[in-house]
Design a protein around this motif. Sequence first.
Motif, PDB file in Angstrom:
ATOM      1  N   LEU A 134      54.702  41.738  53.633  1.00  0.00           N
ATOM      2  CA  LEU A 134      54.355  40.767  54.668  1.00  0.00           C
ATOM      3  C   LEU A 134      54.097  39.512  54.190  1.00  0.00           C
ATOM      4  CD1 LEU A 134      51.328  43.112  56.281  1.00  0.00           C
ATOM      5  CD2 LEU A 134      53.819  42.770  57.021  1.00  0.00           C
ATOM      6  N   GLY A 135      54.988  39.056  53.196  1.00  0.00           N
ATOM      7  CA  GLY A 135      55.092  37.813  52.794  1.00  0.00           C
ATOM      8  C   GLY A 135      53.668  37.407  51.879  1.00  0.00           C
ATOM      9  N   LEU A 136      53.047  38.356  51.571  1.00  0.00           N
ATOM     10  CA  LEU A 136      51.772  38.296  50.428  1.00  0.00           C
ATOM     11  C   LEU A 136      51.796  38.480  49.337  1.00  0.00           C
ATOM     12  CD1 LEU A 136      49.185  39.994  53.145  1.00  0.00           C
ATOM     13  CD2 LEU A 136      49.723  37.443  52.967  1.00  0.00           C
ATOM     14  N   VAL A 137      52.348  39.844  48.883  1.00  0.00           N
ATOM     15  CA  VAL A 137      52.453  40.098  47.407  1.00  0.00           C
ATOM     16  C   VAL A 137      53.981  40.865  47.297  1.00  0.00           C
ATOM     17  CG1 VAL A 137      50.192  40.776  47.241  1.00  0.00           C
ATOM     18  CG2 VAL A 137      51.871  42.448  48.140  1.00  0.00           C
ATOM     19  N   PRO A 142      52.035  42.619  39.349  1.00  0.00           N
ATOM     20  CA  PRO A 142      50.633  42.942  39.187  1.00  0.00           C
ATOM     21  C   PRO A 142      49.640  42.589  40.404  1.00  0.00           C
ATOM     22  CG  PRO A 142      51.477  41.870  37.003  1.00  0.00           C
ATOM     23  CD  PRO A 142      52.316  41.506  38.260  1.00  0.00           C
ATOM     24  N   THR A 143      48.764  43.555  40.523  1.00  0.00           N
ATOM     25  CA  THR A 143      47.799  43.298  41.772  1.00  0.00           C
ATOM     26  C   THR A 143      47.176  41.869  41.934  1.00  0.00           C
ATOM     27  OG1 THR A 143      47.784  45.587  42.025  1.00  0.00           O
ATOM     28  CG2 THR A 143      46.566  44.401  43.188  1.00  0.00           C
ATOM     29  N   LYS A 144      46.848  41.439  40.404  1.00  0.00           N
ATOM     30  CA  LYS A 144      45.945  39.974  40.503  1.00  0.00           C
ATOM     31  C   LYS A 144      46.695  39.103  40.826  1.00  0.00           C
ATOM     32  CE  LYS A 144      47.618  39.637  35.672  1.00  0.00           C
ATOM     33  NZ  LYS A 144      47.155  39.375  34.250  1.00  0.00           N
ATOM     34  N   ASN A 145      48.218  39.076  41.088  1.00  0.00           N
ATOM     35  CA  ASN A 145      48.932  37.758  41.434  1.00  0.00           C
ATOM     36  C   ASN A 145      48.851  37.700  42.952  1.00  0.00           C
ATOM     37  OD1 ASN A 145      49.576  37.832  38.810  1.00  0.00           O
ATOM     38  ND2 ASN A 145      51.654  38.385  39.007  1.00  0.00           N
ATOM     39  N   VAL A 153      40.625  44.395  47.539  1.00  0.00           N
ATOM     40  CA  VAL A 153      39.474  44.677  48.487  1.00  0.00           C
ATOM     41  C   VAL A 153      39.721  45.801  49.455  1.00  0.00           C
ATOM     42  CG1 VAL A 153      37.939  43.374  49.788  1.00  0.00           C
ATOM     43  CG2 VAL A 153      38.461  42.317  47.624  1.00  0.00           C
ATOM     44  N   ILE A 154      40.914  45.618  50.097  1.00  0.00           N
ATOM     45  CA  ILE A 154      41.130  46.436  50.983  1.00  0.00           C
ATOM     46  C   ILE A 154      41.243  47.958  50.582  1.00  0.00           C
ATOM     47  CG2 ILE A 154      42.568  47.063  53.165  1.00  0.00           C
ATOM     48  CD1 ILE A 154      43.373  44.338  53.097  1.00  0.00           C
ATOM     49  N   TYR A 155      41.844  48.103  49.419  1.00  0.00           N
ATOM     50  CA  TYR A 155      42.016  49.377  48.780  1.00  0.00           C
ATOM     51  C   TYR A 155      40.644  49.894  48.498  1.00  0.00           C
ATOM     52  CZ  TYR A 155      42.110  52.289  44.593  1.00  0.00           C
ATOM     53  OH  TYR A 155      41.833  53.134  43.786  1.00  0.00           O
ATOM     54  N   PHE A 188      41.172  48.091  35.502  1.00  0.00           N
ATOM     55  CA  PHE A 188      42.394  48.828  35.125  1.00  0.00           C
ATOM     56  C   PHE A 188      43.538  48.579  36.395  1.00  0.00           C
ATOM     57  CE2 PHE A 188      38.630  50.852  33.276  1.00  0.00           C
ATOM     58  CZ  PHE A 188      39.105  50.899  32.029  1.00  0.00           C
ATOM     59  N   ILE A 189      43.125  48.874  37.568  1.00  0.00           N
ATOM     60  CA  ILE A 189      44.036  48.822  38.634  1.00  0.00           C
ATOM     61  C   ILE A 189      44.449  47.594  39.038  1.00  0.00           C
ATOM     62  CG2 ILE A 189      43.372  50.978  39.468  1.00  0.00           C
ATOM     63  CD1 ILE A 189      41.751  49.800  41.483  1.00  0.00           C
ATOM     64  N   ILE A 190      43.924  46.482  38.557  1.00  0.00           N
ATOM     65  CA  ILE A 190      44.159  45.087  38.827  1.00  0.00           C
ATOM     66  C   ILE A 190      45.677  44.731  38.250  1.00  0.00           C
ATOM     67  CG2 ILE A 190      42.839  43.822  37.202  1.00  0.00           C
ATOM     68  CD1 ILE A 190      42.188  41.769  39.363  1.00  0.00           C
ATOM     69  N   GLN A 191      45.800  45.604  37.154  1.00  0.00           N
ATOM     70  CA  GLN A 191      47.076  45.396  36.294  1.00  0.00           C
ATOM     71  C   GLN A 191      48.350  46.057  36.880  1.00  0.00           C
ATOM     72  OE1 GLN A 191      47.045  43.133  33.788  1.00  0.00           O
ATOM     73  NE2 GLN A 191      45.008  42.498  34.072  1.00  0.00           N
ATOM     74  N   PHE A 192      48.124  46.941  38.104  1.00  0.00           N
ATOM     75  CA  PHE A 192      49.147  47.959  38.378  1.00  0.00           C
ATOM     76  C   PHE A 192      50.055  46.973  39.413  1.00  0.00           C
ATOM     77  CE2 PHE A 192      46.523  51.904  38.070  1.00  0.00           C
ATOM     78  CZ  PHE A 192      46.447  51.900  36.741  1.00  0.00           C
TER      79      PHE A 192
END
Length: 281
Positions: A134-137, A142-145, A153-155, A188-192
């Motif tokens: 969706l043009g977001l990620v 990684p999720t932090k980008n 947050v939605i997760y 941890f998951i923010i690096q996934f």
Amino acid sequence: MIVGGLLTPIEDVLTAVLEWFHASVGLTWAWSVVALVVCVRMLLVPVTVRQIHSMQNLQAHMPEMKEIQQRWKHDRQRQNEELMKFYKENKINPASSCLPIVLQIPIFISLFYVLRDFEKEVFVKYPESALDFLGLVDITEPTKNGWGPLLLVIYVASQLSSSYFMSGTMQKAQRILLMVLPIVFIPFIIQFPSGLMIYWLTTNLWTTGQGLVTRRMMPKPDLSFAKDKTKPTAPAEEKASATKKASSKPPAGQPPRDGKGRAVAGPPRRVRRKRGGHGRR
């Protein structure tokens, strides 16, 4: 890595499925991950049905389990022994609600390895394709980008809602633990890769919908027998009051008496005059 080597067959299957959705169906890579979730959950339907039946059985016996917990609340070891005995007698498996998640853990780890090397091993075959969602990620970053924190947050919100429905029949301590874990795992998951968040977010949405349907299907627990056991048959005060009232009634033909046994004046008696008395001369 050893884990990666053990999961290589699953990685190959996931890669083939993602490529099929992208090349044959025409989905983007991100939506191919969403479609992968649908396929996995469809394969887990038999396990899910078994889970629902186990939850229904557990919910139906919940009043009896509460009674056992109340009876042995001061002896935790005896309480656990009685509960395990009760589970065995009634063929209840409290851990069955976690079985779908346990079966998805190897798939989740395998997808992590697939996305980690996705640009080198898969994306090079389709250079004109896009990796964004969706043009977001970017599903490989990684999720932090970028907008990844919003996805995180939605997760977390979806994980809390799905955990709420999954833990409806658990004990309070287990339920709190299951609700807190998504927050504990954030560092941890923010690096996934973001693709993993899309996978797990879709899974949580599926679980939430499944929980709503399950709650409608599950019968309400029958609390009638528990109320009968806890309801007093006749309080001593009521018995004493009824006995006192019965003893305070005077025998037939005697005036009423007060609490000290003294006669109480009642209303004056009306004397009916007979008609046809002495007439005038």
